[in-house]
Enzyme design. Structure first.
Site, PDB file in Angstrom:
ATOM      1  N   GLU A   1      -2.524   9.525 -10.838  1.00  0.00           N
ATOM      2  CA  GLU A   1      -1.998   8.356 -11.531  1.00  0.00           C
ATOM      3  C   GLU A   1      -2.031   8.540 -13.050  1.00  0.00           C
ATOM      4  O   GLU A   1      -3.094   8.772 -13.621  1.00  0.00           O
ATOM      5  CB  GLU A   1      -2.835   7.125 -11.157  1.00  0.00           C
ATOM      6  CG  GLU A   1      -3.071   7.000  -9.652  1.00  0.00           C
ATOM      7  CD  GLU A   1      -4.180   6.021  -9.312  1.00  0.00           C
ATOM      8  OE1 GLU A   1      -4.363   5.037 -10.065  1.00  0.00           O
ATOM      9  OE2 GLU A   1      -4.876   6.229  -8.301  1.00  0.00           O
TER      10      GLU A   1
ATOM     11  N   ARG B   1       0.832  -1.212   0.000  1.00  0.00           N
ATOM     12  CA  ARG B   1       0.000   0.000   0.000  1.00  0.00           C
ATOM     13  C   ARG B   1       0.865   1.260   0.000  1.00  0.00           C
ATOM     14  O   ARG B   1       1.364   1.693   1.032  1.00  0.00           O
ATOM     15  CB  ARG B   1      -0.908   0.003   1.225  1.00  0.00           C
ATOM     16  CG  ARG B   1      -1.727   1.276   1.421  1.00  0.00           C
ATOM     17  CD  ARG B   1      -2.840   1.433   0.419  1.00  0.00           C
ATOM     18  NE  ARG B   1      -3.903   0.437   0.631  1.00  0.00           N
ATOM     19  CZ  ARG B   1      -4.962   0.298  -0.152  1.00  0.00           C
ATOM     20  NH1 ARG B   1      -5.105   1.099  -1.214  1.00  0.00           N
ATOM     21  NH2 ARG B   1      -5.868  -0.628   0.096  1.00  0.00           N
TER      22      ARG B   1
ATOM     23  N   ARG C   1       1.287  -6.117  -9.737  1.00  0.00           N
ATOM     24  CA  ARG C   1       1.740  -5.515  -8.477  1.00  0.00           C
ATOM     25  C   ARG C   1       1.930  -6.534  -7.372  1.00  0.00           C
ATOM     26  O   ARG C   1       2.452  -6.187  -6.310  1.00  0.00           O
ATOM     27  CB  ARG C   1       0.752  -4.432  -8.030  1.00  0.00           C
ATOM     28  CG  ARG C   1      -0.631  -4.960  -7.705  1.00  0.00           C
ATOM     29  CD  ARG C   1      -1.608  -3.868  -7.356  1.00  0.00           C
ATOM     30  NE  ARG C   1      -2.868  -4.432  -6.899  1.00  0.00           N
ATOM     31  CZ  ARG C   1      -3.629  -3.913  -5.968  1.00  0.00           C
ATOM     32  NH1 ARG C   1      -3.274  -2.794  -5.362  1.00  0.00           N
ATOM     33  NH2 ARG C   1      -4.757  -4.489  -5.628  1.00  0.00           N
TER      34      ARG C   1
ATOM     35  N   GLN D   1      -8.508  -6.966  -8.425  1.00  0.00           N
ATOM     36  CA  GLN D   1      -8.373  -5.511  -8.388  1.00  0.00           C
ATOM     37  C   GLN D   1      -6.993  -5.080  -8.875  1.00  0.00           C
ATOM     38  O   GLN D   1      -5.971  -5.515  -8.365  1.00  0.00           O
ATOM     39  CB  GLN D   1      -8.595  -5.017  -6.950  1.00  0.00           C
ATOM     40  CG  GLN D   1      -8.287  -3.557  -6.702  1.00  0.00           C
ATOM     41  CD  GLN D   1      -9.470  -2.641  -6.952  1.00  0.00           C
ATOM     42  OE1 GLN D   1     -10.504  -3.076  -7.404  1.00  0.00           O
ATOM     43  NE2 GLN D   1      -9.310  -1.376  -6.637  1.00  0.00           N
TER      44      GLN D   1
ATOM     45  N   HIS E   1       0.098   3.841 -10.248  1.00  0.00           N
ATOM     46  CA  HIS E   1      -0.818   4.220  -9.157  1.00  0.00           C
ATOM     47  C   HIS E   1      -0.041   5.003  -8.080  1.00  0.00           C
ATOM     48  O   HIS E   1       0.088   4.571  -6.932  1.00  0.00           O
ATOM     49  CB  HIS E   1      -1.421   2.944  -8.566  1.00  0.00           C
ATOM     50  CG  HIS E   1      -2.638   3.132  -7.719  1.00  0.00           C
ATOM     51  ND1 HIS E   1      -2.763   4.127  -6.787  1.00  0.00           N
ATOM     52  CD2 HIS E   1      -3.791   2.425  -7.673  1.00  0.00           C
ATOM     53  CE1 HIS E   1      -3.933   4.016  -6.183  1.00  0.00           C
ATOM     54  NE2 HIS E   1      -4.590   2.983  -6.715  1.00  0.00           N
TER      55      HIS E   1
END
Length: 316
Positions: A274, A66, A89, A84, A167
């Site tokens: 982003e 995160r 990632r 998601q 992101h």
């Protein structure tokens, strides 16, 4: 600060995960975890952290980290059949020992090349062969540059389509204070509001400020966007190529409390802006390659007659 030698070092990070430390001669630095191919730190020559990483972030597979700069591929958000933001990632990338040539005018000699290829398990959920090459570089002035190259290596003649985003979580001063943190460059842009089932609107006003949760996908945006932070007297400038869209996200208090890997009050000090390609998926035929580039810089800024003056930044 005294000049040193640029360096690129592989070492162990949190929970024993491999990471690469980049340090430029004047002292700016970045760290990149092989897990996720994810930048988790970017510091200027004074050692000030530019990116936000949650104090509650899990540095433990299969959970994504995160904060920093997660890479959303081959799907942004939950608008598709995959998990998601896709799977790039939360996969372990490898150091690319034989990267393709970059233009001769690439200014940096402080960089790392990473590569991601699909595993057998990945192929079951997204049946396409690809090579995803990522270069993370620090320029002599401390700018951070990410260049993604994605190639279709299917041998069955089939094209594939994907959406993509860097992101990026920026570290900002208290975002709740009106006009302390503003985003410039997206005025009058159309956007899809993820809080209203992706309904399309047109941005009003002369800047974006924050007083509640926001999750918008701005469409066909300029190649340069600025985040102005009055309290820190700092402006982030995003320059992007191959990435027509831009996402702006802050979870605000209620959603922050619902996220296990996010501190209850941390929403106050972060903002995601982003560089992305979402509205129109990118389609590659076998052998074709797409490139998406993001350059981040942080420059001093100040108020002029009570207003932030971004035009020097956006036009400079």
């Amino acid at each position: 600060m005294a000049a040193g030698k640029p360096s690129v070092k592989l070492c162990k990070g949190i929970n024993g995960l491999d990471k690469v430390l980049l340090r430029e001669a004047r002292g700016s630095s970045a760290e990149v975890y092989l897990y996720g191919g994810q930048v988790t730190s970017w510091k200027n020559i004074h050692g000030e952290e530019m990116l936000f990483v949650s104090s509650k972030a899990f540095f433990k597979p299969p959970k994504a980290i995160r904060g920093g700069i997660p890479i959303c591929f081959p799907q942004f958000g939950n608008h598709g059949i995959l998990e998601q933001h896709g799977f790039a990632r939360n996969r372990v990338w490898r150091i690319d020992t034989n990267p393709p040539a970059f233009p001769a005018n690439s200014a940096s000699n402080t960089f790392i090349d990473l590569i991601l290829k699909p595993s057998e398990e990945d192929f079951k959920i997204w049946p396409h062969s690809y090579e995803f090459r990522l270069r993370v570089a620090l320029a002599p002035g401390g700018d951070l540059m990410l260049t993604s190259r994605i190639r279709n290596t299917n041998t069955d003649g089939k094209p594939f389509s994907f959406t993509f985003a860097y992101h990026t979580y920026f570290s900002v001063s208290d975002i709740r204070c009106f006009s302390e943190v503003r985003v410039e460059g997206l005025e009058t842009m159309d956007y899809l509001d993820n809080l209203k089932e992706r309904e399309r609107f047109t941005e009003q006003g002369d800047a974006i400020t924050f007083e509640s949760e926001v999750h918008k996908i701005y469409l066909s945006t300029p190649t340069k966007i600025a985040i102005l932070d009055h309290e820190k007297k700092r402006t982030f400038v995003l320059r992007k190529d191959g990435l027509p869209d831009a996402v702006v996200w802050n979870p605000w208090d209620r959603k922050a409390k619902a996220l296990a890997d996010f501190g209850d009050d941390e929403y106050k000090y972060m903002l995601c802006v982003e560089a992305a390609s979402i509205e129109k998926p990118i389609t590659l035929k076998p052998g074709e390659e797409w490139k998406g580039r993001l350059e981040l810089s942080a420059v001093p800024s100040s108020y002029c007659s009570g207003q932030l003056d971004p035009q020097k930044v956006l036009q400079g």
